[in-house]
Motif scaffolding. Structure first.
Motif, PDB file in Angstrom:
ATOM      1  N   GLY A 150     -22.216 -17.406  18.940  1.00 46.95           N
ATOM      2  CA  GLY A 150     -22.015 -18.654  18.814  1.00 46.95           C
ATOM      3  C   GLY A 150     -23.315 -19.057  17.326  1.00 46.95           C
ATOM      4  N   GLY A 151     -22.805 -19.349  16.410  1.00 49.41           N
ATOM      5  CA  GLY A 151     -23.707 -19.790  15.826  1.00 49.41           C
ATOM      6  C   GLY A 151     -23.621 -18.384  14.712  1.00 49.41           C
ATOM      7  N   ALA A 152     -24.945 -18.034  13.368  1.00 47.13           N
ATOM      8  CA  ALA A 152     -24.794 -18.054  12.221  1.00 47.13           C
ATOM      9  C   ALA A 152     -25.789 -16.191  13.103  1.00 47.13           C
ATOM     10  CB  ALA A 152     -24.807 -18.496  11.258  1.00 47.13           C
ATOM     11  N   ALA A 153     -25.533 -15.240  11.764  1.00 55.14           N
ATOM     12  CA  ALA A 153     -26.789 -14.029  12.032  1.00 55.14           C
ATOM     13  C   ALA A 153     -26.670 -12.901  10.610  1.00 55.14           C
ATOM     14  CB  ALA A 153     -26.353 -13.291  13.150  1.00 55.14           C
ATOM     15  N   HIS A 154     -27.703 -12.875   9.866  1.00 55.10           N
ATOM     16  CA  HIS A 154     -27.442 -12.289   9.630  1.00 55.10           C
ATOM     17  C   HIS A 154     -27.987 -10.530   9.753  1.00 55.10           C
ATOM     18  CE1 HIS A 154     -28.149 -10.667   4.734  1.00 55.10           C
ATOM     19  NE2 HIS A 154     -29.425 -10.158   5.197  1.00 55.10           N
ATOM     20  N   PHE A 155     -27.249  -9.449   9.234  1.00 54.64           N
ATOM     21  CA  PHE A 155     -27.068  -8.489   9.366  1.00 54.64           C
ATOM     22  C   PHE A 155     -27.994  -7.291   8.160  1.00 54.64           C
ATOM     23  CE2 PHE A 155     -24.549 -10.045  12.077  1.00 54.64           C
ATOM     24  CZ  PHE A 155     -24.895  -8.703  13.715  1.00 54.64           C
ATOM     25  N   ARG A 156     -28.678  -6.308   8.870  1.00 53.47           N
ATOM     26  CA  ARG A 156     -29.463  -5.730   7.280  1.00 53.47           C
ATOM     27  C   ARG A 156     -29.269  -4.408   8.291  1.00 53.47           C
ATOM     28  NH1 ARG A 156     -33.861  -7.113   4.263  1.00 53.47           N
ATOM     29  NH2 ARG A 156     -32.321  -8.385   3.061  1.00 53.47           N
ATOM     30  N   VAL A 157     -28.318  -3.295   7.973  1.00 53.65           N
ATOM     31  CA  VAL A 157     -28.261  -2.234   8.889  1.00 53.65           C
ATOM     32  C   VAL A 157     -28.773  -0.891   7.871  1.00 53.65           C
ATOM     33  CG1 VAL A 157     -26.360  -1.008  10.255  1.00 53.65           C
ATOM     34  CG2 VAL A 157     -26.160  -2.935  10.320  1.00 53.65           C
ATOM     35  N   ALA A 158     -29.459  -0.362   8.692  1.00 46.29           N
ATOM     36  CA  ALA A 158     -30.001   0.750   8.039  1.00 46.29           C
ATOM     37  C   ALA A 158     -28.754   2.436   7.341  1.00 46.29           C
ATOM     38  CB  ALA A 158     -30.824   1.670   8.641  1.00 46.29           C
ATOM     39  N   HIS A 159     -28.907   2.547   6.161  1.00 51.35           N
ATOM     40  CA  HIS A 159     -27.309   3.803   6.357  1.00 51.35           C
ATOM     41  C   HIS A 159     -28.122   4.803   6.554  1.00 51.35           C
ATOM     42  CE1 HIS A 159     -23.956   5.414   4.012  1.00 51.35           C
ATOM     43  NE2 HIS A 159     -24.688   5.382   3.371  1.00 51.35           N
ATOM     44  N   THR A 178     -25.059  -1.215   5.640  1.00 47.96           N
ATOM     45  CA  THR A 178     -24.518  -2.329   4.755  1.00 47.96           C
ATOM     46  C   THR A 178     -25.579  -3.839   5.513  1.00 47.96           C
ATOM     47  OG1 THR A 178     -22.369  -4.059   4.279  1.00 47.96           O
ATOM     48  CG2 THR A 178     -22.814  -3.066   6.605  1.00 47.96           C
ATOM     49  N   GLU A 179     -25.085  -4.600   4.263  1.00 45.25           N
ATOM     50  CA  GLU A 179     -25.722  -6.021   4.512  1.00 45.25           C
ATOM     51  C   GLU A 179     -24.539  -7.294   4.522  1.00 45.25           C
ATOM     52  OE1 GLU A 179     -29.127  -8.316   3.052  1.00 45.25           O
ATOM     53  OE2 GLU A 179     -28.985  -6.271   2.158  1.00 45.25           O
ATOM     54  N   PHE A 180     -24.416  -8.179   5.500  1.00 48.07           N
ATOM     55  CA  PHE A 180     -23.821  -9.149   5.503  1.00 48.07           C
ATOM     56  C   PHE A 180     -24.034 -10.051   6.267  1.00 48.07           C
ATOM     57  CE2 PHE A 180     -22.807  -6.139   8.885  1.00 48.07           C
ATOM     58  CZ  PHE A 180     -22.615  -6.516  10.435  1.00 48.07           C
ATOM     59  N   ASP A 181     -23.678 -11.141   6.597  1.00 47.89           N
ATOM     60  CA  ASP A 181     -23.777 -12.450   7.011  1.00 47.89           C
ATOM     61  C   ASP A 181     -22.259 -12.878   8.081  1.00 47.89           C
ATOM     62  OD1 ASP A 181     -26.266 -13.284   6.004  1.00 47.89           O
ATOM     63  OD2 ASP A 181     -25.193 -14.178   4.305  1.00 47.89           O
ATOM     64  N   LEU A 182     -22.307 -13.202   9.252  1.00 49.98           N
ATOM     65  CA  LEU A 182     -21.223 -13.226  10.196  1.00 49.98           C
ATOM     66  C   LEU A 182     -21.785 -14.621  10.931  1.00 49.98           C
ATOM     67  CD1 LEU A 182     -18.970 -12.402  11.902  1.00 49.98           C
ATOM     68  CD2 LEU A 182     -20.796 -11.134  13.336  1.00 49.98           C
ATOM     69  N   SER A 183     -20.750 -14.877  10.995  1.00 49.38           N
ATOM     70  CA  SER A 183     -20.959 -16.518  11.835  1.00 49.38           C
ATOM     71  C   SER A 183     -19.352 -16.699  12.474  1.00 49.38           C
ATOM     72  CB  SER A 183     -21.049 -18.270  10.958  1.00 49.38           C
ATOM     73  OG  SER A 183     -20.409 -18.250  10.764  1.00 49.38           O
ATOM     74  N   TRP A 184     -19.783 -17.815  13.757  1.00 54.50           N
ATOM     75  CA  TRP A 184     -18.664 -17.541  14.988  1.00 54.50           C
ATOM     76  C   TRP A 184     -18.947 -18.884  15.411  1.00 54.50           C
ATOM     77  CZ3 TRP A 184     -13.957 -16.438  16.321  1.00 54.50           C
ATOM     78  CH2 TRP A 184     -13.424 -16.949  17.204  1.00 54.50           C
ATOM     79  N   GLU A 185     -17.862 -20.140  15.289  1.00 53.59           N
ATOM     80  CA  GLU A 185     -17.841 -21.696  15.797  1.00 53.59           C
ATOM     81  C   GLU A 185     -16.676 -21.559  15.827  1.00 53.59           C
ATOM     82  OE1 GLU A 185     -20.485 -23.208  17.378  1.00 53.59           O
ATOM     83  OE2 GLU A 185     -22.369 -22.448  15.992  1.00 53.59           O
ATOM     84  N   ARG A 186     -16.468 -22.685  17.227  1.00 55.20           N
ATOM     85  CA  ARG A 186     -15.054 -23.393  17.038  1.00 55.20           C
ATOM     86  C   ARG A 186     -14.333 -22.348  16.885  1.00 55.20           C
ATOM     87  NH1 ARG A 186     -18.596 -27.501  15.112  1.00 55.20           N
ATOM     88  NH2 ARG A 186     -17.985 -26.646  12.997  1.00 55.20           N
ATOM     89  N   GLU A 187     -13.902 -21.242  17.545  1.00 52.19           N
ATOM     90  CA  GLU A 187     -13.002 -20.307  16.929  1.00 52.19           C
ATOM     91  C   GLU A 187     -12.294 -19.955  15.281  1.00 52.19           C
ATOM     92  OE1 GLU A 187     -11.552 -18.823  19.998  1.00 52.19           O
ATOM     93  OE2 GLU A 187     -13.040 -19.859  20.914  1.00 52.19           O
ATOM     94  N   ARG A 188     -13.528 -20.231  15.163  1.00 54.44           N
ATOM     95  CA  ARG A 188     -13.587 -19.704  13.668  1.00 54.44           C
ATOM     96  C   ARG A 188     -14.639 -18.600  12.906  1.00 54.44           C
ATOM     97  NH1 ARG A 188     -16.048 -22.240   8.463  1.00 54.44           N
ATOM     98  NH2 ARG A 188     -13.507 -21.879   6.788  1.00 54.44           N
ATOM     99  N   LEU A 189     -14.217 -17.430  11.810  1.00 54.38           N
ATOM    100  CA  LEU A 189     -14.869 -16.630  12.471  1.00 54.38           C
ATOM    101  C   LEU A 189     -15.523 -16.424  10.344  1.00 54.38           C
ATOM    102  CD1 LEU A 189     -16.428 -13.394  12.882  1.00 54.38           C
ATOM    103  CD2 LEU A 189     -14.093 -12.830  11.646  1.00 54.38           C
ATOM    104  N   GLU A 190     -16.178 -16.270   9.705  1.00 54.72           N
ATOM    105  CA  GLU A 190     -16.561 -16.092   8.192  1.00 54.72           C
ATOM    106  C   GLU A 190     -17.361 -15.108   8.151  1.00 54.72           C
ATOM    107  OE1 GLU A 190     -18.864 -18.803   4.584  1.00 54.72           O
ATOM    108  OE2 GLU A 190     -17.960 -19.557   6.744  1.00 54.72           O
ATOM    109  N   LEU A 191     -17.152 -14.332   7.633  1.00 56.28           N
ATOM    110  CA  LEU A 191     -17.991 -12.591   7.200  1.00 56.28           C
ATOM    111  C   LEU A 191     -17.663 -12.994   5.807  1.00 56.28           C
ATOM    112  CD1 LEU A 191     -19.885 -10.570   8.104  1.00 56.28           C
ATOM    113  CD2 LEU A 191     -17.396  -9.277   7.413  1.00 56.28           C
ATOM    114  N   THR A 192     -19.162 -12.752   5.050  1.00 54.12           N
ATOM    115  CA  THR A 192     -19.439 -12.685   3.470  1.00 54.12           C
ATOM    116  C   THR A 192     -20.223 -11.531   3.394  1.00 54.12           C
ATOM    117  OG1 THR A 192     -19.546 -15.024   3.710  1.00 54.12           O
ATOM    118  CG2 THR A 192     -20.924 -14.315   1.974  1.00 54.12           C
TER     119      THR A 192
END
Length: 491
Positions: free
Chosen positions: A146-155, A175-189
């Motif tokens: 639950g909530g949001a997280a920012h990923f920065r994965v080493a290539h 890669t680098e991206f933002d991921l959030s998961w709340e109330r059965e809703r996924l958002e990936l930027t």
């Protein structure tokens, strides 16, 4: 007995001894034991003696064999797992024990950051909850509960990182991206790199590139993919996390409560102009205006009645006004013809390019003669860009031309989802077809849940009650479990 003379080799002495034994004559019958011993002695003496050199050649490999075994075991040993540390977790979680604090993460007031030994960082927003699991030498699985997280994965080569949120998985390498998961809703930027997302609405997987955003609402059954760069938007804060609970930006993607025609899965009868085609036309017009402005500012004479660009030189040549407009503004270059295949463009996340390839070949010819992967890719690209009329044609072609294939079975579910708003009866029929063809398929839970929702909306709680009971019996923790329980609680 005197010692043999010095200098006589032992082999020579043994041969002489054998000769003396022969000269002694045959043994009497009473001395058979002595005769057997003498014969054995003669055989042993006369047996050829192998050279010592070949025996010595085996000594070195025999001595090296254990060393080679040790080196082989060392080379095949499992690589050491990545190490990591977590900073900023909520104090209560740290007090529960080192084992739990190393795997369960809940962001404190300033968030929490997991730092891995090969350079990867995962930053959890304040209050976000997640788990670090299955850590290997090449990566780990990060579960966002639950909530949001920012990923920065080493290539790095052969990296294996997976981010999971609800029923969705995001497979990344670097890669680098933002991921959030709340109330059965996924958002990936996406900020950079590429990922592959799999889940209920993207069972076959969809590739995303830097500058794209995906929003998937499981309960509403809506999936939207937008190109931030094409829309003139950017990732908020250059990749920084939103404040927990802050509303998502609405410059590119509408909120989950927006009308269905703004998403990917519109009403089956919605006009094409409300989808991606209109947006693409608006972007093209904006681009043409910008190009015209750039040409004028470069020193070309402005059209009659048009204001000159600030700071641009004003021509005083009277002949310039008599020059034809075509001489002042060169004609735009023709766009390059589409190349490649639909599936190649979809794999790169270029959904508009996939449709352009089909249009260059001819939509009718593509649907009538292309192999199954091409038609499936065209259907996905059309859904992701709001071209539901084209998506419907491609999905129906999958079922008519390739009956029984996994793609044809999944097409039944997608056709049901597209028909919900315009024809509830048709949607229920498509869901029934999918459940009959794939009772244990990856979309079975969602098909049953969507059928329950459509029945409730079109015929009331009484009609939906048997489906709600069936859903809770099969999927007690599914995405539609709360809705099923609510139906059963009503009289």
């Amino acid at each position: 007995m005197a010692d043999p003379k010095p200098g006589v080799p032992p082999e020579v002495a043994l041969r002489r001894l054998a000769a003396l034994a022969r000269e002694a004559g045959a043994a009497s019958p009473a001395d058979r034991a002595l005769a057997r011993g003498r014969a054995r002695l003669i055989d042993e003496v006369e047996r050829p003696v192998l050279p010592l050199a070949p025996r010595r050649r085996w000594l070195l490999p025999a001595a090296l064999a254990p060393l080679l075994v040790i080196l082989g075991l060392w080379a095949l040993r499992p690589a050491a797992r990545l190490s990591y540390q977590v900073d900023g977790v909520a104090p209560g979680d740290r007090a529960e024990g080192a084992a739990l604090a190393d795997t369960y993460v809940r962001g404190g007031t300033s968030g929490a950051t997991a730092r891995f030994s090969e350079g990867t960082t995962v930053r959890f927003a304040p209050g976000a909850r997640g788990r670090i699991a299955a850590v290997t030498a090449r990566g780990a699985q990060i579960h966002i509960e639950g909530g949001a997280a920012h990923f920065r994965v080493a290539h790095l080569a052969k990296a294996e990182w997976v981010a999971a949120a609800g029923p969705f998985t995001v497979r990344v390498t670097g890669t680098e991206f933002d991921l959030s998961w709340e109330r059965e809703r996924l958002e990936l930027t996406m900020q950079s790199g590429s990922v592959v997302v799999r889940g209920p609405l993207v069972a076959g997987g969809v590739a995303l590139q830097g500058g794209q955003r995906l929003v998937a609402d499981v309960v509403r059954g809506e999936l939207t993919i937008a190109d931030l760069s094409a829309a003139g938007a950017r990732a908020p804060g250059g990749g920084a996390l939103h404040e927990a609970g802050a509303p998502a930006s609405t410059d590119v993607l509408e909120d989950a409560g927006a009308p269905a025609e703004m998403g990917m899965l519109e009403d089956a009868g919605a006009p094409e102009e409300t989808g991606g085609a209109a947006a693409a036309g608006a972007m093209a017009a904006a681009g043409a205006m910008a190009a015209a402005g750039a040409t004028a500012s470069a020193g070309a004479p402005a059209a009659a009645g048009a204001p000159a660009a600030a700071g641009a030189p004003v021509t005083t040549d009277p002949m310039a006004a008599l020059a034809p407009a075509s001489a002042a503004v060169p004609a735009p270059a023709a766009p390059a013809p589409a190349s490649g295949s639909c599936s190649e463009h979809v794999a790169r996340g270029d959904f508009a390019g996939a449709i352009a390839v089909a249009e260059a070949r001819g939509i009718d010819a593509t649907i009538a003669a292309s192999p199954l992967p091409e038609i499936a890719a065209l259907a996905d690209a059309a859904r992701y860009t709001g071209r539901n009329d084209l998506a419907r044609r491609a999905l129906l072609a999958e079922r008519s031309r390739f009956p029984g294939s996994p793609e044809a079975r999944s097409a039944a579910f997608l056709l049901g989802r597209m028909a919900e708003a315009g024809s509830p009866a048709a949607a229920i029929d498509w869901y029934d077809r999918y459940l009959a063809e794939s009772p244990a398929g990856s979309l079975a839970a969602e098909a049953l849940g969507r059928k329950m929702i459509v029945l409730r909306a079109s015929q009331g709680d009484g009609a939906a009650r048997p489906i709600a009971e069936q859903y809770l019996a099969r999927h007690p923790h599914g995405a539609f479990a709360a809705a099923a329980a609510e139906i059963l609680r009503r009289p």
